[in-house]
Design an enzyme around this catalytic site. Structure first.
Site, short mmCIF file in Angstrom:
data_model
loop_
_atom_site.label_atom_id
_atom_site.label_comp_id
_atom_site.label_asym_id
_atom_site.label_seq_id
_atom_site.Cartn_x
_atom_site.Cartn_y
_atom_site.Cartn_z
N GLY A 295 0.76 -1.25 0.00
CA GLY A 295 0.00 0.00 0.00
C GLY A 295 0.78 1.29 0.00
O GLY A 295 0.18 2.36 0.03
N GLU B 91 4.31 -6.16 2.19
CA GLU B 91 4.05 -6.77 0.88
C GLU B 91 3.91 -5.68 -0.18
O GLU B 91 2.83 -5.47 -0.74
CB GLU B 91 2.75 -7.60 0.94
N PRO B 92 4.97 -4.98 -0.49
CA PRO B 92 4.85 -3.87 -1.44
C PRO B 92 4.75 -4.36 -2.89
O PRO B 92 5.53 -5.19 -3.33
CB PRO B 92 6.16 -3.09 -1.24
N ARG C 257 -6.14 1.12 -15.81
CA ARG C 257 -6.18 1.95 -14.60
C ARG C 257 -6.88 3.31 -14.79
O ARG C 257 -7.67 3.71 -13.94
CB ARG C 257 -4.77 2.14 -14.03
N TYR D 128 -9.97 3.12 -12.36
CA TYR D 128 -9.75 3.79 -11.07
C TYR D 128 -9.66 5.31 -11.21
O TYR D 128 -9.26 5.99 -10.28
CB TYR D 128 -8.41 3.34 -10.44
N CYS E 282 -13.11 0.01 -28.87
CA CYS E 282 -14.43 0.51 -29.25
C CYS E 282 -15.28 0.78 -28.01
O CYS E 282 -16.32 0.13 -27.79
CB CYS E 282 -15.09 -0.46 -30.21
N GLU E 283 -14.81 1.65 -27.20
CA GLU E 283 -15.48 2.17 -26.01
C GLU E 283 -14.77 3.47 -25.71
O GLU E 283 -13.67 3.69 -26.20
CB GLU E 283 -15.23 1.33 -24.76
N TYR F 272 0.35 -3.30 -12.14
CA TYR F 272 -1.04 -3.50 -12.54
C TYR F 272 -1.31 -2.95 -13.95
O TYR F 272 -2.41 -2.49 -14.24
CB TYR F 272 -2.01 -2.89 -11.51
#
Ligand code: LLP
Length: 403
Positions: free
Chosen positions: A222, A263-264, A302, A306, A332-333, A360
């Site tokens: 995090g 846990e990076p 992302r 997000y 196509c969006e 990610y």
């Protein structure tokens, strides 16, 4: 500060391997890991890279070679880590909503295991009793993280065992004589505020007295990295300092020595990665100028998922006069990768780099619109190495049957 990767290297990678292309800079990953080690040097600490951020075998192998362990969120990530040559005593398994058979398999592999529900804890007790240590992921009721979708410690989150259910945890632990070695929390991704980590440590240290077998406090991942120019990430040195004080007073009071795990994911690989993309089309309308590129939300989800900001640069026309662009994908969006970006004049054929794409990015890519997932290239000690080839039509059709 580790400087951004030079444009000339990114341009050369795109020239050799084409676009869209994921590019990762090894020395940046190393720099991030060294910064973590330095910030927490006064603790007994262990880092488990959250493999879900980027699982390419070469990246895992490299991170392992730096001395870092890995955290896996599925049995397949464990298998990939093993394939990368990482021994099981360097692998942690933190999953949720999975079938118990996966936990059994992780135990067979010899990984450290964190469980995330009362149901899994009970099955673990029935199956393994006191014979295998386990970690318990708690839901601390702390709201933290850059976006609701990536906040995981709050009261409405599916993750972990709510701290209100500790009595039930203790009942299971005593009835199956479970060896609880770790208490775990992960409150979210992109936690900027050092105080959130302090709050988490407070909470766990207060619970440890009731868990005599606990040797490890696992604070999850995090740490925030800056995405926007001028933005600040987590001050890991402040976290290191503040929490060290808590630990030493805990140690003095109780005589118990605890190890701390992190846990990076993003912190390790985010800034090392660039998504390189070529501009296919410039389209102007009354109000806006669009630069349509050869990637999209299928390859970097992302921004749309997000509302994440990823900084974009024009690598091949850097000195031109600045205009405002909408950088849009080829799906196509609506897939805006960057809205209202001030960039040096973009021409068709220009090469753009999308920054902070290491975590990610590729990992959440799909084949939507039947497009190939990009190639990945690793830049290490001045040399470029292709670590994943671009997909082909055969790859798209590989798993289809019956025709
Ligand atoms: N540990 C656990 C148990 C986790 O669930 C995660 C991330 C991490 C560690 C690593 O967190 P990090 O250090 O990377 O923030 N796809 C989203 C992020 C999802 C994070 C999921 N869990 C994004 O692109 O922002």
């Amino acid at each position: 500060m580790f400087p951004r990767t030079e444009s000339a290297i990114l341009i050369e990678a795109a020239r050799q391997y084409g676009t869209p292309l994921y590019f990762y800079h090894a020395e940046r990953i190393q720099y991030q890991y060294e910064s973590l080690k330095q910030a927490f040097s006064s603790w007994d600490v262990r880092f488990f890279y959250a493999a879900k951020a980027l699982t390419n075998l070469h990246i895992l192998q490299y991170i392992h070679s730096l001395g870092c362990s890995v955290d896996c969120s599925s049995i397949n990530e464990i298998k990939i880590a093993r394939k990368a040559g990482i021994p099981s005593d360097r692998i942690l398994y933190t999953s949720n909503s999975i079938n118990f058979s996966e936990i059994e398999e992780a135990v067979l592999q010899g990984a450290f295991v964190n469980v995330d529900s009362l149901s899994a804890l009970e099955k673990f007790g029935k199956r393994f009793g006191n014979s295998y240590p386990v970690g318990i992921r708690l839901r601390p009721n702390i709201m933290a993280g850059g976006n609701l979708k990536i906040s995981t410690g709050h009261a409405a989150s599916k993750f972990g065992i709510p701290v209100e259910q500790l009595e039930q945890v203790h009942a299971l632990v005593s009835s199956y004589n479970i060896q609880v070695r770790t208490l775990h929390i992960h409150t979210g991704s992109e936690i900027k505020d050092a105080a959130i980590f302090v709050q988490g440590v407070h909470l766990l240290l207060n619970l440890v007295a009731d868990f005599p077998d606990v040797r490890v406090i696992d604070l999850g991942g995090g740490f925030k990295v800056p995405y926007q120019p001028g933005e600040k990430g987590t001050d890991i040195h402040a976290v290191g300092k503040e929490v060290a004080t808590l630990f030493s007073s805990f140690e003095q009071k109780t005589g118990r020595k605890l190890q701390v795990w992190f846990e990076p994911g993003k912190y390790m690989v985010c800034e090392a990665g660039y998504l390189l993309t070529t501009v296919n089309v410039i389209k102007e309308n009354e109000a806006l100028t669009f630069a349509g590129v050869d990637t999209g939300l299928n390859q970097l989800i992302r921004p749309m998922f997000y509302e994440a900001y990823h900084h974009i640069e024009n690598l091949t026309n850097p000195a031109a006069s600045v205009k405002t662009y909408q950088i849009v994908g080829n799906i196509c969006e609506t897939d805006t990768l960057g809205a209202d970006r001030e960039l040096p004049t973009i021409r068709e054929g220009d090469l753009l780099s999308i920054q902070n794409a290491g975590a990610y990015g590729f990992e959440m890519a799909s084949q939507y619109n039947a497009r190939f997932r990009p190639a990945e290239v690793f830049y290490k000690e001045g040399a470029l190495q292709l670590i994943r080839r671009r997909e082909t039509l055969d790859d798209l059709l590989l798993t289809q049957e019956g025709l």
